[in-house]
Design an enzyme around this catalytic site. Structure first.
Site, PDB file in Angstrom:
ATOM      1  N   ALA A 141     -45.986  22.293 -24.857  1.00  0.00           N
ATOM      2  CA  ALA A 141     -46.241  23.251 -25.956  1.00  0.00           C
ATOM      3  C   ALA A 141     -45.226  24.295 -26.040  1.00  0.00           C
ATOM      4  O   ALA A 141     -44.611  24.773 -25.083  1.00  0.00           O
ATOM      5  CB  ALA A 141     -47.664  23.760 -25.593  1.00  0.00           C
TER       6      ALA A 141
ATOM      7  N   THR B 143     -55.661  26.681 -22.626  1.00  0.00           N
ATOM      8  CA  THR B 143     -55.586  28.186 -22.444  1.00  0.00           C
ATOM      9  C   THR B 143     -57.053  28.727 -22.502  1.00  0.00           C
ATOM     10  O   THR B 143     -57.569  28.447 -23.496  1.00  0.00           O
ATOM     11  CB  THR B 143     -54.520  29.158 -22.963  1.00  0.00           C
ATOM     12  N   ASP B 144     -57.200  29.905 -21.893  1.00  0.00           N
ATOM     13  CA  ASP B 144     -58.455  30.824 -22.121  1.00  0.00           C
ATOM     14  C   ASP B 144     -58.207  31.667 -23.021  1.00  0.00           C
ATOM     15  O   ASP B 144     -59.043  32.221 -23.781  1.00  0.00           O
ATOM     16  CB  ASP B 144     -58.749  31.557 -20.867  1.00  0.00           C
ATOM     17  N   GLU B 145     -56.866  31.603 -23.918  1.00  0.00           N
ATOM     18  CA  GLU B 145     -56.584  32.572 -24.753  1.00  0.00           C
ATOM     19  C   GLU B 145     -57.357  31.907 -26.239  1.00  0.00           C
ATOM     20  O   GLU B 145     -57.691  33.003 -27.191  1.00  0.00           O
ATOM     21  CB  GLU B 145     -55.148  32.724 -25.178  1.00  0.00           C
TER      22      GLU B 145
ATOM     23  N   LYS C  48     -53.162  26.681 -30.228  1.00  0.00           N
ATOM     24  CA  LYS C  48     -53.944  25.770 -28.960  1.00  0.00           C
ATOM     25  C   LYS C  48     -55.396  25.505 -29.537  1.00  0.00           C
ATOM     26  O   LYS C  48     -55.846  24.610 -29.023  1.00  0.00           O
ATOM     27  CB  LYS C  48     -53.844  26.844 -27.702  1.00  0.00           C
TER      28      LYS C  48
ATOM     29  N   SER D 259     -45.314  28.161 -25.544  1.00  0.00           N
ATOM     30  CA  SER D 259     -46.246  28.684 -24.741  1.00  0.00           C
ATOM     31  C   SER D 259     -46.351  30.521 -24.777  1.00  0.00           C
ATOM     32  O   SER D 259     -47.096  31.098 -23.945  1.00  0.00           O
ATOM     33  CB  SER D 259     -46.024  28.334 -23.353  1.00  0.00           C
TER      34      SER D 259
ATOM     35  N   TYR E 230     -50.069  31.831 -31.240  1.00  0.00           N
ATOM     36  CA  TYR E 230     -50.044  30.767 -30.087  1.00  0.00           C
ATOM     37  C   TYR E 230     -51.569  30.447 -29.799  1.00  0.00           C
ATOM     38  O   TYR E 230     -51.825  29.121 -29.859  1.00  0.00           O
ATOM     39  CB  TYR E 230     -49.433  31.340 -28.887  1.00  0.00           C
TER      40      TYR E 230
ATOM     41  N   VAL F 273     -43.783  48.128 -20.473  1.00  0.00           N
ATOM     42  CA  VAL F 273     -45.430  47.741 -20.428  1.00  0.00           C
ATOM     43  C   VAL F 273     -45.952  48.045 -21.827  1.00  0.00           C
ATOM     44  O   VAL F 273     -45.450  49.111 -22.304  1.00  0.00           O
ATOM     45  CB  VAL F 273     -45.878  49.004 -19.642  1.00  0.00           C
TER      46      VAL F 273
ATOM     47  N   ASN G  21     -51.051  31.858 -15.251  1.00  0.00           N
ATOM     48  CA  ASN G  21     -50.793  31.419 -14.224  1.00  0.00           C
ATOM     49  C   ASN G  21     -49.385  32.024 -14.049  1.00  0.00           C
ATOM     50  O   ASN G  21     -48.696  33.042 -14.679  1.00  0.00           O
ATOM     51  CB  ASN G  21     -50.320  29.899 -14.390  1.00  0.00           C
TER      52      ASN G  21
HETATM   53  P1  NAD Z   1     -43.514  26.158 -20.766  1.00  0.00           P
HETATM   54  O1  NAD Z   1     -43.082  26.911 -21.903  1.00  0.00           O
HETATM   55  O2  NAD Z   1     -42.917  26.914 -19.384  1.00  0.00           O
HETATM   56  O3  NAD Z   1     -43.214  24.742 -20.806  1.00  0.00           O
HETATM   57  C1  NAD Z   1     -43.526  23.896 -22.017  1.00  0.00           C
HETATM   58  C2  NAD Z   1     -42.598  22.814 -21.716  1.00  0.00           C
HETATM   59  O4  NAD Z   1     -42.706  21.912 -22.966  1.00  0.00           O
HETATM   60  C3  NAD Z   1     -40.986  22.844 -21.785  1.00  0.00           C
HETATM   61  O5  NAD Z   1     -40.583  22.083 -20.787  1.00  0.00           O
HETATM   62  C4  NAD Z   1     -40.757  22.545 -22.974  1.00  0.00           C
HETATM   63  O6  NAD Z   1     -39.308  21.845 -23.319  1.00  0.00           O
HETATM   64  C5  NAD Z   1     -41.552  21.593 -23.421  1.00  0.00           C
HETATM   65  N1  NAD Z   1     -41.680  21.126 -24.938  1.00  0.00           N
HETATM   66  C6  NAD Z   1     -41.982  22.441 -25.928  1.00  0.00           C
HETATM   67  N2  NAD Z   1     -41.909  21.765 -27.162  1.00  0.00           N
HETATM   68  C7  NAD Z   1     -41.942  20.263 -26.903  1.00  0.00           C
HETATM   69  C8  NAD Z   1     -41.831  19.438 -27.783  1.00  0.00           C
HETATM   70  N3  NAD Z   1     -41.978  19.269 -29.084  1.00  0.00           N
HETATM   71  N4  NAD Z   1     -41.734  18.114 -27.380  1.00  0.00           N
HETATM   72  C9  NAD Z   1     -41.677  17.640 -25.806  1.00  0.00           C
HETATM   73  N5  NAD Z   1     -41.618  18.917 -25.085  1.00  0.00           N
HETATM   74  C10 NAD Z   1     -41.646  19.944 -25.442  1.00  0.00           C
HETATM   75  O7  NAD Z   1     -45.151  26.454 -20.588  1.00  0.00           O
HETATM   76  P2  NAD Z   1     -46.120  26.574 -19.483  1.00  0.00           P
HETATM   77  O8  NAD Z   1     -46.403  27.988 -19.157  1.00  0.00           O
HETATM   78  O9  NAD Z   1     -45.784  25.577 -18.412  1.00  0.00           O
HETATM   79  O10 NAD Z   1     -47.370  25.944 -20.115  1.00  0.00           O
HETATM   80  C11 NAD Z   1     -47.763  24.607 -19.949  1.00  0.00           C
HETATM   81  C12 NAD Z   1     -48.967  24.515 -20.833  1.00  0.00           C
HETATM   82  O11 NAD Z   1     -50.079  25.023 -20.076  1.00  0.00           O
HETATM   83  C13 NAD Z   1     -49.064  24.798 -22.419  1.00  0.00           C
HETATM   84  O12 NAD Z   1     -49.825  23.801 -23.046  1.00  0.00           O
HETATM   85  C14 NAD Z   1     -49.789  26.091 -22.117  1.00  0.00           C
HETATM   86  O13 NAD Z   1     -50.479  26.431 -23.446  1.00  0.00           O
HETATM   87  C15 NAD Z   1     -51.010  25.997 -21.053  1.00  0.00           C
HETATM   88  N6  NAD Z   1     -50.950  27.206 -20.329  1.00  0.00           N
HETATM   89  C16 NAD Z   1     -50.399  28.021 -20.039  1.00  0.00           C
HETATM   90  C17 NAD Z   1     -50.633  28.952 -19.085  1.00  0.00           C
HETATM   91  C18 NAD Z   1     -49.710  30.139 -18.521  1.00  0.00           C
HETATM   92  O14 NAD Z   1     -50.325  31.084 -17.880  1.00  0.00           O
HETATM   93  N7  NAD Z   1     -48.388  29.808 -18.407  1.00  0.00           N
HETATM   94  C19 NAD Z   1     -51.896  29.249 -18.790  1.00  0.00           C
HETATM   95  C20 NAD Z   1     -52.989  28.206 -19.308  1.00  0.00           C
HETATM   96  C21 NAD Z   1     -52.406  27.207 -20.036  1.00  0.00           C
HETATM   97  P1  TYD Z   2     -47.449  37.113 -20.978  1.00  0.00           P
HETATM   98  O1  TYD Z   2     -46.924  37.028 -19.445  1.00  0.00           O
HETATM   99  O2  TYD Z   2     -46.900  37.118 -21.946  1.00  0.00           O
HETATM  100  O3  TYD Z   2     -49.002  36.295 -20.955  1.00  0.00           O
HETATM  101  P2  TYD Z   2     -49.945  36.188 -22.256  1.00  0.00           P
HETATM  102  O4  TYD Z   2     -49.708  37.251 -23.116  1.00  0.00           O
HETATM  103  O5  TYD Z   2     -50.153  34.824 -22.634  1.00  0.00           O
HETATM  104  O6  TYD Z   2     -51.328  36.638 -21.386  1.00  0.00           O
HETATM  105  O7  TYD Z   2     -48.100  38.716 -20.750  1.00  0.00           O
HETATM  106  C1  TYD Z   2     -49.188  39.176 -19.947  1.00  0.00           C
HETATM  107  C2  TYD Z   2     -49.713  40.626 -20.342  1.00  0.00           C
HETATM  108  O8  TYD Z   2     -48.536  41.399 -20.002  1.00  0.00           O
HETATM  109  C3  TYD Z   2     -50.048  40.741 -21.667  1.00  0.00           C
HETATM  110  O9  TYD Z   2     -51.053  41.555 -21.795  1.00  0.00           O
HETATM  111  C4  TYD Z   2     -48.653  41.330 -22.203  1.00  0.00           C
HETATM  112  C5  TYD Z   2     -48.235  42.203 -21.269  1.00  0.00           C
HETATM  113  N1  TYD Z   2     -46.562  42.242 -21.273  1.00  0.00           N
HETATM  114  C6  TYD Z   2     -46.237  43.324 -21.004  1.00  0.00           C
HETATM  115  O10 TYD Z   2     -46.802  44.457 -20.918  1.00  0.00           O
HETATM  116  N2  TYD Z   2     -44.586  43.614 -20.947  1.00  0.00           N
HETATM  117  C7  TYD Z   2     -43.910  42.605 -21.048  1.00  0.00           C
HETATM  118  O11 TYD Z   2     -42.886  42.701 -21.001  1.00  0.00           O
HETATM  119  C8  TYD Z   2     -44.404  41.460 -21.376  1.00  0.00           C
HETATM  120  C9  TYD Z   2     -43.693  39.940 -21.234  1.00  0.00           C
HETATM  121  C10 TYD Z   2     -46.022  41.239 -20.993  1.00  0.00           C
END
Ligand code: NAD
Ligand code: TYD
Length: 359
Positions: free
Chosen positions: A85, A136-138, A166, A87, A162, A218, A192
């Site tokens: 995705a 995601t919880d979002e 999702k 993300s 985003y 921030v 995460n």
């Molecule tokens: P990330 O952005 O680190 O990794 C995404 C991966 O997907 C990358 O390796 C990218 O190359 C690949 N990708 C993107 N577009 C693609 C496409 N069209 N075809 C094939 N591969 C593609 O993301 P992440 O943080 O590891 O998140 C992974 C999943 O978990 C996502 O679906 C995200 O919505 C979900 N998620 C993330 C979090 C978080 O806190 N990071 C929390 C809850 C759910």
């Molecule tokens: P982020 O890590 O982008 O995750 P998400 O938006 O998916 O929750 O951001 C986490 C929180 O931190 C969000 O409330 C936005 C804030 N944030 C900042 O305050 N400064 C920053 O530079 C970034 C990247 C995020």
């Protein structure tokens, strides 16, 4: 031997999941990782497992129907774990289209190809096939500051491009389950953190900037709340849902670890001070003075908080890593992988693929 098709396995959570799975199952499973290697995909994350005989990497876009259906035709896939995705919320605000393309249309391709490979002529499915959609919880929107949690029954109310993309992908998975009885689960997880996280997200960005004496941005008043989960706990939850969860169910995954962004930043600064040696030149750079309030994110969700009751009661999963411990492990990992961070921030990691695969 069970075969897993992991999408987005070169990203943050996907690569942690692959390491977790090989650590747990070793040679009892085979993993095929399909990843397009966007800016967020980094094969260096998988260096230590890339030579395993039971691991295959395929560089492909999940929107590419022909390639994805070929992967299903050429391999008897038992489990799909769909991470791929776009993300990052901030990027979705600047460029929403690619989020719709990958997150919605790409998920449609994955569902279609899995259904075509697994469905029998009478509309039932081959035995023991499962698709897990990682979400995601979002999708649930934003909570009030003073209370409430996201449950699996909470109505969807996404705000950012985003989370809207999702939510749309979740709806497609639900539609496949309801219409075709397609064997799937959805997990909706909170924020995460941990090794291999790309430094555009809050925690790795703050660690990286603080160590270089750069400003710590921030957004808004810094009081937005996120519920942070150590990534390995998420990987474990995904595996447990696939093995023990009831098909067609959604499970919320969260850390019961709500913190304001500004608290996170203070904890990181304190932990860096504790962990850096007295003679480390970076110690003098790490300072509260770096904290800089900047313009708020557009449509910034105020608070996320997961109630992980269902996954605990039905499956027995609970978050294991306390935040204090998880943040120390994360910082230690960044200390030990300075080159990884340098490559990522300089863009050099993108050269890794062409050097490694000679293309
Ligand atoms: P990330 O952005 O680190 O990794 C995404 C991966 O997907 C990358 O390796 C990218 O190359 C690949 N990708 C993107 N577009 C693609 C496409 N069209 N075809 C094939 N591969 C593609 O993301 P992440 O943080 O590891 O998140 C992974 C999943 O978990 C996502 O679906 C995200 O919505 C979900 N998620 C993330 C979090 C978080 O806190 N990071 C929390 C809850 C759910
Ligand atoms: P982020 O890590 O982008 O995750 P998400 O938006 O998916 O929750 O951001 C986490 C929180 O931190 C969000 O409330 C936005 C804030 N944030 C900042 O305050 N400064 C920053 O530079 C970034 C990247 C995020």
């Amino acid at each position: 031997m069970r075969t897993y098709l992991v999408t987005g396995g070169a990203g943050f959570i996907g690569s942690n999941y692959i390491h977790y799975m090989f650590g747990k199952y070793d040679n009892e499973i085979r993993i095929i990782n399909v990843d397009a290697l966007t800016y967020a995909g980094n094969l260096e994350n998988l260096k230590s497992i890339e030579d395993r005989e039971n691991y295959t990497f395929i560089k492909a876009d999940i929107c590419d129907k022909d390639t994805i259906s070929r992967v299903f035709q050429e391999n008897d896939i038992d489990r799909v774990v769909h991470f791929a995705a776009e993300s990052h919320v901030d990027r979705s605000i600047v460029n929403p289209e690619v989020f719709v393309q990958t997150n919605v249309l790409g998920t449609a391709v994955m569902l279609n190809c899995a259904k075509a490979a697994w469905e029998l002529p009478d509309g039932s499915y081959k035995a023991d096939k499962r698709f897990l959609h990682v979400s995601t919880d979002e999708v649930y929107g934003s909570l009030e500051e003073d209370g409430g949690y996201f449950y699996e029954t909470t109505p969807y109310a996404p705000h950012s491009p985003y989370s809207a993309s999702k939510a749309s992908s979740d709806m497609l998975v639900k539609a496949y389950m309801d219409t075709y009885h397609f064997p799937a689960n959805i997990t909706n997880c909170s924020n995460n953190y941990g090794p291999y996280q790309f430094p555009e997200k809050l925690i790795p960005l703050i660690i990286n900037n603080a160590l270089q004496g750069k400003k710590l941005p921030v957004y808004g008043d810094g009081k937005n709340v996120r519920d942070w989960l150590y990534v390995e706990d998420h990987a474990k939850a995904i595996d447990m849902v696939q093995e023990k969860g009831r098909l067609f169910e959604t499970y919320n995954v969260g850390g019961h670890n709500e913190k304001q962004n500004i608290e996170i930043i203070h904890i990181i600064l304190e932990t860096l001070q504790e962990m850096l040696a007295e003679d480390d030149p970076r110690k003098a750079l790490v300072s509260e003075d770096l904290i800089t309030y900047v313009e708020d994110r557009k449509g910034h969700d105020r608070r996320y908080a997961i109630a992980p009751d269902k996954i605990r009661e039905e499956i027995g999963w609970e978050p294991e890593t306390m935040f204090k411990e998880g943040i120390r492990r994360t910082i230690q990992w960044f200390f030990e992988h300075e080159d990884w961070m340098k490559n990522v921030t300089s863009g050099d990691y993108q050269k890794y693929y062409s050097e490694m695969y000679k293309v």
